[in-house]
Scaffold this motif. Structure first.
Motif, PDB file in Angstrom:
ATOM      1  N   GLU A 176      41.564  37.063  21.425  1.00  0.00           N
ATOM      2  CA  GLU A 176      41.271  35.658  21.722  1.00  0.00           C
ATOM      3  C   GLU A 176      41.861  35.245  23.060  1.00  0.00           C
ATOM      4  OE1 GLU A 176      40.887  33.431  17.416  1.00  0.00           O
ATOM      5  OE2 GLU A 176      42.894  33.909  18.155  1.00  0.00           O
ATOM      6  N   THR A 177      43.067  35.678  23.324  1.00  0.00           N
ATOM      7  CA  THR A 177      43.726  35.373  24.597  1.00  0.00           C
ATOM      8  C   THR A 177      42.953  35.971  25.762  1.00  0.00           C
ATOM      9  OG1 THR A 177      45.887  35.282  23.519  1.00  0.00           O
ATOM     10  CG2 THR A 177      45.878  35.621  25.909  1.00  0.00           C
ATOM     11  N   GLU A 178      42.541  37.205  25.610  1.00  0.00           N
ATOM     12  CA  GLU A 178      41.774  37.877  26.670  1.00  0.00           C
ATOM     13  C   GLU A 178      40.429  37.192  26.909  1.00  0.00           C
ATOM     14  OE1 GLU A 178      42.597  40.381  28.792  1.00  0.00           O
ATOM     15  OE2 GLU A 178      44.621  40.298  27.949  1.00  0.00           O
ATOM     16  N   LEU A 179      39.773  36.772  25.826  1.00  0.00           N
ATOM     17  CA  LEU A 179      38.490  36.068  25.979  1.00  0.00           C
ATOM     18  C   LEU A 179      38.674  34.724  26.667  1.00  0.00           C
ATOM     19  CD1 LEU A 179      36.605  36.845  22.653  1.00  0.00           C
ATOM     20  CD2 LEU A 179      35.942  37.521  24.963  1.00  0.00           C
ATOM     21  N   ASP A 180      39.738  34.018  26.339  1.00  0.00           N
ATOM     22  CA  ASP A 180      40.027  32.755  27.008  1.00  0.00           C
ATOM     23  C   ASP A 180      40.223  32.973  28.503  1.00  0.00           C
ATOM     24  OD1 ASP A 180      39.877  31.299  24.660  1.00  0.00           O
ATOM     25  OD2 ASP A 180      42.049  31.233  24.350  1.00  0.00           O
ATOM     26  N   MET A 181      40.950  34.025  28.853  1.00  0.00           N
ATOM     27  CA  MET A 181      41.193  34.323  30.257  1.00  0.00           C
ATOM     28  C   MET A 181      39.901  34.730  30.960  1.00  0.00           C
ATOM     29  SD  MET A 181      44.357  36.516  31.863  1.00  0.00           S
ATOM     30  CE  MET A 181      44.865  36.948  30.236  1.00  0.00           C
ATOM     31  N   LEU A 182      39.074  35.523  30.304  1.00  0.00           N
ATOM     32  CA  LEU A 182      37.801  35.931  30.878  1.00  0.00           C
ATOM     33  C   LEU A 182      36.904  34.721  31.126  1.00  0.00           C
ATOM     34  CD1 LEU A 182      35.933  38.244  31.752  1.00  0.00           C
ATOM     35  CD2 LEU A 182      35.149  38.372  29.378  1.00  0.00           C
ATOM     36  N   GLU A 183      36.902  33.810  30.170  1.00  0.00           N
ATOM     37  CA  GLU A 183      36.123  32.581  30.324  1.00  0.00           C
ATOM     38  C   GLU A 183      36.598  31.793  31.556  1.00  0.00           C
ATOM     39  OE1 GLU A 183      34.670  28.840  27.578  1.00  0.00           O
ATOM     40  OE2 GLU A 183      36.632  29.713  27.167  1.00  0.00           O
ATOM     41  N   ARG A 184      37.896  31.725  31.730  1.00  0.00           N
ATOM     42  CA  ARG A 184      38.454  31.020  32.890  1.00  0.00           C
ATOM     43  C   ARG A 184      38.065  31.716  34.194  1.00  0.00           C
ATOM     44  NH1 ARG A 184      44.121  31.244  32.308  1.00  0.00           N
ATOM     45  NH2 ARG A 184      44.328  32.734  33.993  1.00  0.00           N
ATOM     46  N   HIS A 185      38.144  33.037  34.234  1.00  0.00           N
ATOM     47  CA  HIS A 185      37.760  33.783  35.436  1.00  0.00           C
ATOM     48  C   HIS A 185      36.283  33.547  35.758  1.00  0.00           C
ATOM     49  CE1 HIS A 185      41.644  35.508  35.111  1.00  0.00           C
ATOM     50  NE2 HIS A 185      41.328  36.639  34.495  1.00  0.00           N
ATOM     51  N   PHE A 186      35.434  33.552  34.733  1.00  0.00           N
ATOM     52  CA  PHE A 186      34.006  33.291  34.940  1.00  0.00           C
ATOM     53  C   PHE A 186      33.778  31.880  35.466  1.00  0.00           C
ATOM     54  CE2 PHE A 186      31.908  36.532  31.801  1.00  0.00           C
ATOM     55  CZ  PHE A 186      32.362  37.570  32.593  1.00  0.00           C
ATOM     56  N   THR A 198      37.429  22.029  37.892  1.00  0.00           N
ATOM     57  CA  THR A 198      37.511  22.730  36.604  1.00  0.00           C
ATOM     58  C   THR A 198      38.460  22.047  35.625  1.00  0.00           C
ATOM     59  OG1 THR A 198      39.320  24.164  37.337  1.00  0.00           O
ATOM     60  CG2 THR A 198      37.050  24.988  37.657  1.00  0.00           C
ATOM     61  N   GLY A 199      39.364  21.240  36.143  1.00  0.00           N
ATOM     62  CA  GLY A 199      40.374  20.626  35.286  1.00  0.00           C
ATOM     63  C   GLY A 199      41.505  21.578  34.932  1.00  0.00           C
ATOM     64  N   LEU A 200      41.531  22.743  35.561  1.00  0.00           N
ATOM     65  CA  LEU A 200      42.575  23.733  35.301  1.00  0.00           C
ATOM     66  C   LEU A 200      43.766  23.503  36.224  1.00  0.00           C
ATOM     67  CD1 LEU A 200      40.307  26.909  35.128  1.00  0.00           C
ATOM     68  CD2 LEU A 200      41.493  25.846  33.207  1.00  0.00           C
ATOM     69  N   PRO A 201      44.969  23.810  35.751  1.00  0.00           N
ATOM     70  CA  PRO A 201      46.130  23.700  36.637  1.00  0.00           C
ATOM     71  C   PRO A 201      46.037  24.705  37.787  1.00  0.00           C
ATOM     72  CG  PRO A 201      46.784  24.449  34.425  1.00  0.00           C
ATOM     73  CD  PRO A 201      45.307  24.236  34.408  1.00  0.00           C
ATOM     74  N   LYS A 202      46.642  24.356  38.903  1.00  0.00           N
ATOM     75  CA  LYS A 202      46.563  25.193  40.109  1.00  0.00           C
ATOM     76  C   LYS A 202      47.080  26.606  39.874  1.00  0.00           C
ATOM     77  CE  LYS A 202      47.099  21.240  43.089  1.00  0.00           C
ATOM     78  NZ  LYS A 202      48.002  20.305  42.428  1.00  0.00           N
ATOM     79  N   HIS A 203      48.121  26.769  39.067  1.00  0.00           N
ATOM     80  CA  HIS A 203      48.662  28.114  38.867  1.00  0.00           C
ATOM     81  C   HIS A 203      47.670  29.014  38.123  1.00  0.00           C
ATOM     82  CE1 HIS A 203      49.907  26.366  34.971  1.00  0.00           C
ATOM     83  NE2 HIS A 203      49.966  27.608  34.525  1.00  0.00           N
ATOM     84  N   LYS A 204      46.874  28.437  37.230  1.00  0.00           N
ATOM     85  CA  LYS A 204      45.865  29.239  36.525  1.00  0.00           C
ATOM     86  C   LYS A 204      44.690  29.562  37.452  1.00  0.00           C
ATOM     87  CE  LYS A 204      47.009  28.114  31.820  1.00  0.00           C
ATOM     88  NZ  LYS A 204      46.508  27.890  30.486  1.00  0.00           N
ATOM     89  N   VAL A 205      44.311  28.615  38.293  1.00  0.00           N
ATOM     90  CA  VAL A 205      43.259  28.860  39.290  1.00  0.00           C
ATOM     91  C   VAL A 205      43.702  29.977  40.229  1.00  0.00           C
ATOM     92  CG1 VAL A 205      42.035  27.879  41.271  1.00  0.00           C
ATOM     93  CG2 VAL A 205      42.313  26.517  39.183  1.00  0.00           C
ATOM     94  N   ARG A 206      44.936  29.888  40.702  1.00  0.00           N
ATOM     95  CA  ARG A 206      45.476  30.891  41.631  1.00  0.00           C
ATOM     96  C   ARG A 206      45.447  32.283  40.992  1.00  0.00           C
ATOM     97  NH1 ARG A 206      49.870  28.340  42.517  1.00  0.00           N
ATOM     98  NH2 ARG A 206      49.091  27.125  44.266  1.00  0.00           N
ATOM     99  N   TYR A 207      45.837  32.365  39.729  1.00  0.00           N
ATOM    100  CA  TYR A 207      45.828  33.662  39.039  1.00  0.00           C
ATOM    101  C   TYR A 207      44.405  34.211  38.924  1.00  0.00           C
ATOM    102  CZ  TYR A 207      46.348  37.276  35.528  1.00  0.00           C
ATOM    103  OH  TYR A 207      46.296  38.481  34.872  1.00  0.00           O
TER     104      TYR A 207
END
Length: 99
Positions: A7-17, A38-47
């Protein structure tokens, strides 16, 4: 558990997409704008940008992230790859019902 990691990996993949989608649509685009749209925090966007760059799907420019020659090839084969994953999920689902 085993499923939590997936589930964690799918969430991350969704964010990358999601990040890749906006880079394709609005290139060049920077971290601040990506975070805003995207409404995502900058640190997650950067990653996600780092992961996508490591995969060769985006590259840096003076004005923000841009697509590469690999991006179109990836996008053109994405549906088939997701279909294959879907088949694998269906098999896991079938096995889960047998347990």
């Amino acid at each position: 558990m085993l499923i939590n990691k997936l589930e964690t990996e799918l969430d991350m993949l969704e964010r990358h997409f999601l990040i890749l989608k906006y880079v394709i649509e609005q290139e060049p685009i920077g971290i601040m704008k990506l975070s805003e749209v995207t409404g995502l925090p900058k640190h997650k966007v950067r990653y996600s940008l780092r992961v996508l760059e490591h995969e060769g799907l985006i590259g840096p420019s003076m004005h923000g992230a841009v697509t590469t020659e690999k991006t179109k090839i990836f996008v053109d084969t994405l549906e088939e790859k997701i279909d294959n994953l879907d088949k694998k999920f269906e098999e896991v689902k079938r096995l889960g019902k047998e347990i």
